[in-house]
Design a protein around this motif. Sequence first.
Motif, short mmCIF file in Angstrom:
data_model
loop_
_atom_site.label_atom_id
_atom_site.label_comp_id
_atom_site.label_asym_id
_atom_site.label_seq_id
_atom_site.Cartn_x
_atom_site.Cartn_y
_atom_site.Cartn_z
N GLY A 122 16.07 1.95 26.22
CA GLY A 122 14.96 2.45 26.00
C GLY A 122 14.28 3.41 27.09
O GLY A 122 13.58 4.45 26.59
N THR A 123 14.83 3.34 28.39
CA THR A 123 14.37 3.96 29.40
C THR A 123 14.99 5.29 29.60
O THR A 123 14.41 6.45 29.74
N ALA A 124 16.36 5.33 28.95
CA ALA A 124 17.09 6.75 28.81
C ALA A 124 16.40 7.62 27.60
O ALA A 124 16.35 8.56 27.86
N LEU A 125 15.87 6.92 26.65
CA LEU A 125 14.99 7.58 25.59
C LEU A 125 13.92 8.08 26.23
O LEU A 125 13.57 9.40 25.93
N ALA A 126 13.10 7.18 26.97
CA ALA A 126 11.86 7.79 27.39
C ALA A 126 11.94 8.92 28.53
O ALA A 126 11.04 9.70 28.56
N GLU A 127 12.90 8.72 29.27
CA GLU A 127 13.19 9.66 30.34
C GLU A 127 14.09 10.81 29.93
O GLU A 127 14.09 11.89 30.53
N ALA A 128 14.49 10.94 28.85
CA ALA A 128 15.54 11.93 28.37
C ALA A 128 16.77 12.14 29.46
O ALA A 128 16.94 13.41 29.71
N SER A 129 17.25 11.22 29.91
CA SER A 129 18.17 11.22 31.02
C SER A 129 19.07 9.97 31.14
O SER A 129 18.68 8.89 30.81
N PRO A 130 20.25 10.12 31.88
CA PRO A 130 21.02 8.93 31.99
C PRO A 130 19.85 7.77 32.95
O PRO A 130 19.66 8.15 33.83
N VAL A 131 20.49 6.39 32.68
CA VAL A 131 19.83 5.60 33.40
C VAL A 131 20.68 4.40 33.58
O VAL A 131 21.47 4.05 32.70
N GLN A 132 20.95 3.75 34.92
CA GLN A 132 21.31 2.40 35.31
C GLN A 132 20.36 1.59 35.76
O GLN A 132 19.43 1.96 36.81
N LEU A 133 20.28 0.39 35.11
CA LEU A 133 19.21 -0.84 35.58
C LEU A 133 20.18 -1.92 36.26
O LEU A 133 21.06 -2.34 35.28
N PHE A 134 19.50 -2.45 37.13
CA PHE A 134 20.35 -3.90 37.42
C PHE A 134 19.37 -5.04 37.75
O PHE A 134 18.39 -4.77 38.21
N SER A 135 19.88 -5.89 36.97
CA SER A 135 19.00 -7.33 37.09
C SER A 135 17.54 -7.22 37.09
O SER A 135 16.95 -6.73 35.80
N ALA A 136 16.70 -7.53 37.94
CA ALA A 136 15.23 -7.56 37.86
C ALA A 136 14.64 -6.12 37.66
O ALA A 136 13.36 -6.25 37.69
N GLU A 137 15.06 -5.09 37.63
CA GLU A 137 14.67 -3.96 37.30
C GLU A 137 14.39 -3.77 35.78
O GLU A 137 13.69 -3.17 35.55
N HIS A 138 15.04 -4.99 35.01
CA HIS A 138 14.53 -4.87 33.63
C HIS A 138 13.07 -5.55 33.59
O HIS A 138 13.03 -6.31 34.51
N PHE A 139 12.24 -5.34 32.81
CA PHE A 139 10.91 -5.83 32.62
C PHE A 139 10.97 -7.34 32.18
O PHE A 139 10.38 -8.11 32.82
N GLU A 140 11.74 -7.60 31.15
CA GLU A 140 11.65 -8.91 30.73
C GLU A 140 12.71 -9.77 31.67
O GLU A 140 13.67 -9.47 31.96
N ALA A 141 12.07 -10.91 32.00
CA ALA A 141 12.72 -11.96 32.76
C ALA A 141 14.20 -12.43 32.18
O ALA A 141 15.15 -12.63 32.82
N GLU A 142 14.11 -12.41 30.92
CA GLU A 142 15.23 -12.84 30.21
C GLU A 142 16.66 -11.87 30.31
O GLU A 142 17.55 -12.29 30.26
N GLN A 143 16.16 -10.62 30.60
CA GLN A 143 17.16 -9.77 30.96
C GLN A 143 17.96 -9.73 32.30
O GLN A 143 18.66 -8.83 32.65
N HIS A 144 17.23 -10.31 33.36
CA HIS A 144 17.64 -10.18 34.52
C HIS A 144 19.17 -10.56 35.05
O HIS A 144 19.52 -9.95 36.01
N PRO A 145 19.83 -11.27 34.12
CA PRO A 145 21.18 -11.75 34.48
C PRO A 145 21.85 -10.60 33.85
O PRO A 145 23.36 -10.59 34.14
N TRP A 146 21.55 -9.34 33.57
CA TRP A 146 22.27 -8.12 33.02
C TRP A 146 22.05 -6.92 33.97
O TRP A 146 21.28 -6.63 34.72
N TYR A 147 23.02 -6.11 33.66
CA TYR A 147 23.11 -4.81 34.08
C TYR A 147 23.18 -3.96 32.68
O TYR A 147 23.66 -4.43 31.92
N CYS A 148 22.55 -2.68 32.74
CA CYS A 148 23.03 -1.66 31.71
C CYS A 148 23.08 -0.28 32.13
O CYS A 148 22.13 0.01 32.99
N THR A 149 23.80 0.30 31.50
CA THR A 149 24.28 1.84 31.90
C THR A 149 24.14 2.79 30.58
O THR A 149 25.07 2.30 29.71
N ALA A 150 23.14 3.47 30.44
CA ALA A 150 23.23 4.42 29.34
C ALA A 150 22.81 6.03 29.56
O ALA A 150 22.54 6.49 30.64
N ALA A 151 23.33 6.55 28.64
CA ALA A 151 23.38 8.02 28.79
C ALA A 151 22.83 8.78 27.23
O ALA A 151 23.53 8.17 26.39
#
Length: 375
Positions: A122-151
């Motif tokens: 979603g953030t790559a869509l909003a920013e129109a650029s590659p994004v990598q997020l780690f753990s609590a950089e996600h907004f939802e607490a349920e997503q904190h155990p994850w990393y994600c890298t998108a382009a």
Amino acid sequence: MHDAVIGGGRSPLQPRALVARSWSRVLEAGLDPDGRHPRDPLPMDQVLARRRESPVALVIEELRAIISSVADASQFLMVVTDADGIILWREGAARVRGRADSLGFEEGAEWTEEVVGTNAIGTALAEASPVQLFSAEHFEAEQHPWYCTAAPIHDPRTGELLGIVDVSGPAMTLHPAIVALVETAVRLAESQLWRHHELRLERLRAVAAPVLASVTGPLLLVDDHGWVAHTAGIAAQARIAVPRDRRPLTVPGLGLCLPEPLGDGWLVRPAGGETRIVMTLDLTGPPAVAVSGERPWRAPLTARHAEILLLLHRAGRSGLSAAALSSRLYGDAEHVVAVRAEVSRLRRTLGGVVESQPYRISPAVEMAVLGAPAG
């Protein structure tokens, strides 16, 4: 930091600028960081329909070859979405897929910021650029155990956003090479999309060769999207307005043309003795345009497209810039992108009746208006 910043408190650390912007957007949308926001995935038949319509389907095997081949060993998932953030393909380690299911990270689910908060897709869509997020950089607490890298992946011909390629997995398995892996996959996919485009034009030229050998005079051979495969007697150009059966269009260097179906494309050449398109914008009922002549046709219009045509008709040969048209449609000059998108859709409907730079009715068009409001 996540709890303090989102809760409005003080933190000795501050999120990265990209993350801060995303959190701000998500908070404005009213999402709860401790809540589970509904995923409501689309039925599989709709997912399959979107796959068929997506140009990314042409290169999904290349993406699998690069990313999915190491997904099981590396304990991550490859996820590919369309431009709406709908997950169309998901592959990878079985154990990780099970954990993703419990999170609603599955085919058919929409993973935009507005729906599930800050996440790489979603953030790559909003920013129109590659994004990598780690753990609590996600907004939802349920997503904190994850990393994600998108382009984002784009149409190499037009720059249009086609979707997002994402690699996600358990946070503590993040490898430094993941960013390079995703960016390499996207670059290869875009180069292959360009190759598919070239092959389609080559096939069209081959099918049309006998006809082209027997036709004289200036002409263009174009595909269903207006991309030029062959030109004769006219300066080369990359693309024209999208042809439509029984719809005249104007082409720089050729004037008024009547496209003729040819294979999987169109033969475009001057329209014989016809020199003008006689068109009527009918506002007496549901908006529509009608063209008279040997090949008459009528097409419905949206209210917005009818309004644009009326404004351009009143502007005459001087036309209107995108900013001026924005001011008349929206009351300010800040909606230029929306104006360009609307005019592009209008041209796909009418086949090049509207010229650009500035926007104006083509000089080959003689247009009358029925039932126009005063002003």
